[in-house]
Enzyme design. Structure first.
Site, short mmCIF file in Angstrom:
data_model
loop_
_atom_site.label_atom_id
_atom_site.label_comp_id
_atom_site.label_asym_id
_atom_site.label_seq_id
_atom_site.Cartn_x
_atom_site.Cartn_y
_atom_site.Cartn_z
CD GLN A 55 -3.29 0.26 0.39
OE1 GLN A 55 -3.61 -0.91 0.59
NE2 GLN A 55 -3.92 1.01 -0.49
CE LYS B 268 -2.61 -1.06 -3.77
NZ LYS B 268 -3.83 -1.80 -3.32
CE LYS C 70 -5.60 -3.95 2.79
NZ LYS C 70 -5.88 -3.42 1.44
CG ASP D 298 -8.62 -5.74 1.18
OD1 ASP D 298 -8.02 -5.11 0.29
OD2 ASP D 298 -8.43 -6.97 1.34
P1 NDP Z 1 -14.60 -9.11 -1.78
O1 NDP Z 1 -14.69 -9.60 -0.40
O2 NDP Z 1 -15.65 -8.22 -2.32
O3 NDP Z 1 -14.43 -10.33 -2.80
C1 NDP Z 1 -13.39 -11.25 -2.67
C2 NDP Z 1 -13.49 -12.31 -3.74
O4 NDP Z 1 -12.31 -13.11 -3.72
C3 NDP Z 1 -14.63 -13.27 -3.52
O5 NDP Z 1 -15.07 -13.74 -4.76
C4 NDP Z 1 -13.97 -14.37 -2.69
O6 NDP Z 1 -14.63 -15.63 -2.79
C5 NDP Z 1 -12.60 -14.44 -3.29
N1 NDP Z 1 -11.63 -14.84 -2.25
C6 NDP Z 1 -11.20 -14.07 -1.23
N2 NDP Z 1 -10.31 -14.72 -0.46
C7 NDP Z 1 -10.19 -15.93 -0.99
C8 NDP Z 1 -9.40 -17.05 -0.64
N3 NDP Z 1 -8.53 -17.05 0.39
N4 NDP Z 1 -9.54 -18.13 -1.42
C9 NDP Z 1 -10.38 -18.11 -2.48
N5 NDP Z 1 -11.12 -17.08 -2.86
C10 NDP Z 1 -11.04 -16.00 -2.13
O7 NDP Z 1 -13.17 -8.39 -1.87
P2 NDP Z 1 -12.63 -7.33 -2.93
O8 NDP Z 1 -13.24 -7.57 -4.26
O9 NDP Z 1 -12.74 -5.98 -2.32
O10 NDP Z 1 -11.07 -7.68 -2.97
C11 NDP Z 1 -10.53 -8.60 -3.93
C12 NDP Z 1 -9.03 -8.34 -4.06
O11 NDP Z 1 -8.81 -6.99 -4.48
C13 NDP Z 1 -8.21 -8.49 -2.77
O12 NDP Z 1 -6.92 -8.95 -3.10
C14 NDP Z 1 -8.11 -7.05 -2.26
O13 NDP Z 1 -7.00 -6.89 -1.41
C15 NDP Z 1 -7.94 -6.33 -3.57
N6 NDP Z 1 -8.24 -4.90 -3.59
C16 NDP Z 1 -9.45 -4.43 -3.16
C17 NDP Z 1 -9.73 -3.08 -3.22
C18 NDP Z 1 -11.06 -2.52 -2.86
O14 NDP Z 1 -11.25 -1.31 -3.04
N7 NDP Z 1 -12.01 -3.29 -2.38
C19 NDP Z 1 -8.71 -2.11 -3.69
C20 NDP Z 1 -7.51 -2.72 -4.18
C21 NDP Z 1 -7.30 -4.06 -4.12
P3 NDP Z 1 -15.40 -16.20 -1.51
O15 NDP Z 1 -16.64 -15.37 -1.39
O16 NDP Z 1 -15.65 -17.61 -1.83
O17 NDP Z 1 -14.47 -16.02 -0.35
O1 2IT Z 2 -5.89 -2.56 -1.35
C1 2IT Z 2 -6.43 -1.44 -1.43
O2 2IT Z 2 -5.91 -0.51 -2.07
C2 2IT Z 2 -7.74 -1.25 -0.78
N1 2IT Z 2 -8.27 -2.21 -0.23
C3 2IT Z 2 -8.39 0.09 -0.79
C4 2IT Z 2 -7.79 0.98 0.26
C5 2IT Z 2 -8.49 2.30 0.48
O3 2IT Z 2 -8.09 2.95 1.45
O4 2IT Z 2 -9.38 2.68 -0.28
#
Ligand code: NDP
Ligand code: 2IT
Length: 464
Positions: free
Chosen positions: A129, A132, A144, A184
């Site tokens: 982070q 980023k 985080k 997240d």
């Molecule tokens: P969500 O909780 O909305 O979705 C997560 C997705 O990933 C689900 O489909 C979940 O499936 C799957 N998943 C999570 N952990 C696991 C695991 N250990 N094994 C298998 N499947 C898994 O999270 P986000 O969409 O917000 O985040 C997804 C990724 O993006 C992460 O790496 C996060 O750090 C990153 N990210 C998120 C940001 C944000 O703004 N939200 C910003 C930047 C990066 P299931 O439901 O089956 O667990």
């Molecule tokens: O991994 C990421 O950049 C996030 N989960 C979003 C962080 C934020 O402060 O919006």
């Protein structure tokens, strides 16, 4: 998708395969000081492997021990989160917040609620982070947090009580000028709402800027929900642009079905691509006609269902494959949007065989180091998470900006700003890679450019 293997972090051996007087002892110290934190080791190693050329040009960064200081968080918090479940039983979870680096602004980064969360996971995410957030060009430091709480199959009441207990400890460490969490994995607008409510109650302050990812009627920003997925596609479109291509007509695979995945699918399809997959930890869906994103949103966001339900509702158009990941499905562009180390060497070989041209990481560190090597050796354009998924945190910074000025912008204006930021990040990474003689290497470009920005600020601010 299937659960990723336990981290394959290659924690031994010299960086870049040859001895380095500065970097090797430093990495050895990180291993010694942070035993068992495989994902953190992996994230540090990747950055250190990019920094040799910077230190050769800028010895003052070495003398000031900038990278030693960056590898050590400014503050690490671990706390008990007790709460009572619906059956009256007391549950005890562990909460974390790692305030990694505040050289560029208040600590900023999401909270993850997932049973796999431990200090090594939070530290890898916090470390990424830092760079980023620097790349966004916004005034935000890196942090985080999260908990090993598993929100799956919990009632709204249980989620609320957990969030309230979590915030009852965390609140004393937060503030719009100190530390500003967001969502997240496992933390979306519902959880941010419960945490914001508790923060407001304890502090007696309507301090909108203390959390981002809020609802639109209580201080949230337009386009924040969409921003990470949209931004990932916009960054990948810029990479495709350097190859003289765009998303129109491309066949795309996406993993995950959460916040990032859903809006990556939506934006790729808006740009004319056909996205044929999505997934969760039970398996994946192939939908050759293109994922029906409105149906997926209804199932995931409203009904809180699974991708298997999507396949069932879609009828003969879609197929659910249990217990497997999406990367064996051939595509032009792959967007891993689920979790760390979900795209392995075997997957990368399959993607290359299938003719993949570009990979944009929507998730944080979804590609293993071995897989990255396969993709780079094959000349695939590769956008690392700290650049490609920075649109989410960048739009969080826009939310903070609106909160500070008590303003609220339109969706179009905010999306335009997101587009500008993603083009700026792409340009920065591309130009930095060229400046350091590694044209097209976005991993090196992102690591070096992010590091330089943080290092300059740390140098100016003295030994703190
Ligand atoms: P969500 O909780 O909305 O979705 C997560 C997705 O990933 C689900 O489909 C979940 O499936 C799957 N998943 C999570 N952990 C696991 C695991 N250990 N094994 C298998 N499947 C898994 O999270 P986000 O969409 O917000 O985040 C997804 C990724 O993006 C992460 O790496 C996060 O750090 C990153 N990210 C998120 C940001 C944000 O703004 N939200 C910003 C930047 C990066 P299931 O439901 O089956 O667990
Ligand atoms: O991994 C990421 O950049 C996030 N989960 C979003 C962080 C934020 O402060 O919006």
């Amino acid at each position: 998708m299937v659960p990723p293997p336990l981290s394959p972090a290659p924690s031994a051996g010299p960086l870049n395969g040859s001895e380095d007087r500065v970097l090797d002892p430093l990495y050895a110290q990180v291993l010694r000081r942070n035993p068992g934190e495989a994902e953190f080791h992996q994230a540090v190693r990747e950055v250190l492997e990019s920094l040799g050329p910077v230190f050769a040009r800028r010895p003052e960064f070495v003398d000031a021990k900038i990278i030693e200081r960056i590898c050590e968080p400014e503050r690490q918090l671990i706390f008990r989160v007790p709460w009572v479940d619906d059956s009256g039983e007391i549950q005890v979870n562990r909460g974390f917040r790692v305030e990694f680096n505040s050289a560029l602004g208040p600590f900023k980064g999401g909270l993850r609620f997932h049973p796999s969360v431990n200090v090594g996971i939070v530290k890898f995410l916090g470390f990424e982070q830092i760079f980023k957030n620097a790349l966004t060009g916004m005034p935000i430091g890196g942090g985080k947090g999260g908990s090993d709480f598993d929100p799956k199959n919990r009632s709204d009441g249980e989620i609320m009580r957990f969030c309230q207990s979590f915030m009852t400890e965390l609140y004393r460490h937060l503030g719009e000028y100190t530390d500003v969490p967001a969502g997240d994995i496992g933390v979306g607008q519902r959880e941010i709402g419960y945490m914001f409510g508790q923060y407001k109650r304890i502090t007696n302050r309507y301090e909108s800027g203390v959390l981002t990812g809020k609802g639109l009627s209580w201080g949230g920003a337009q386009a924040r929900t969409e921003a990470t997925g949209y931004g990932c596609v916009l960054f990948t479109a810029e990479m495709l642009g350097t190859l003289g291509q765009d998303f129109d007509g491309q066949r795309v695979t996406v993993s995950g079905s959460g916040n990032v995945a859903v809006y990556a699918i939506e934006k790729a399809q808006q740009l004319g691509a056909t996205v044929v997959t999505c997934s969760d930890s039970d398996g994946f869906v192939v939908d050759e006609k293109g994922i029906d994103v409105e149906l997926l949103k209804q199932i995931k966001n409203v009904e809180r269902g699974r991708v298997a339900d999507y396949a069932e509702r879609r009828g003969s158009a879609a197929r659910f494959v249990p217990g497997a990941g999406v990367w064996q499905v051939p595509c032009d562009v792959a967007l891993p949007c689920a979790t760390q180390n979900e795209l392995t060497e075997t997957d990368a070989l399959a993607l290359v065989r299938g003719g993949v041209k570009a990979v944009g990481e929507g998730a944080n560190m979804p590609t293993t180091p071995e897989a990255l090597r396969v993709l780079q050796d094959a000349g695939v354009a590769f956008g690392p998470g700290k650049a490609a998924n920075a649109g989410g945190v960048a739009t969080s910074a826009l939310e903070m900006q609106q909160n500070a000025s008590r303003d609220s912008w339109t969706f179009e204006h905010t999306e335009d700003r997101l587009g500008e930021i993603m083009r700026h990040i792409h340009h920065t990474c591309h130009e930095t890679a060229e400046r350091y003689g590694q044209p097209g290497n976005y991993v090196a470009g992102a690591n070096i450019a992010g590091f330089e920005l943080v290092a300059e600020a740390m140098l100016a601010q003295g030994v703190i």
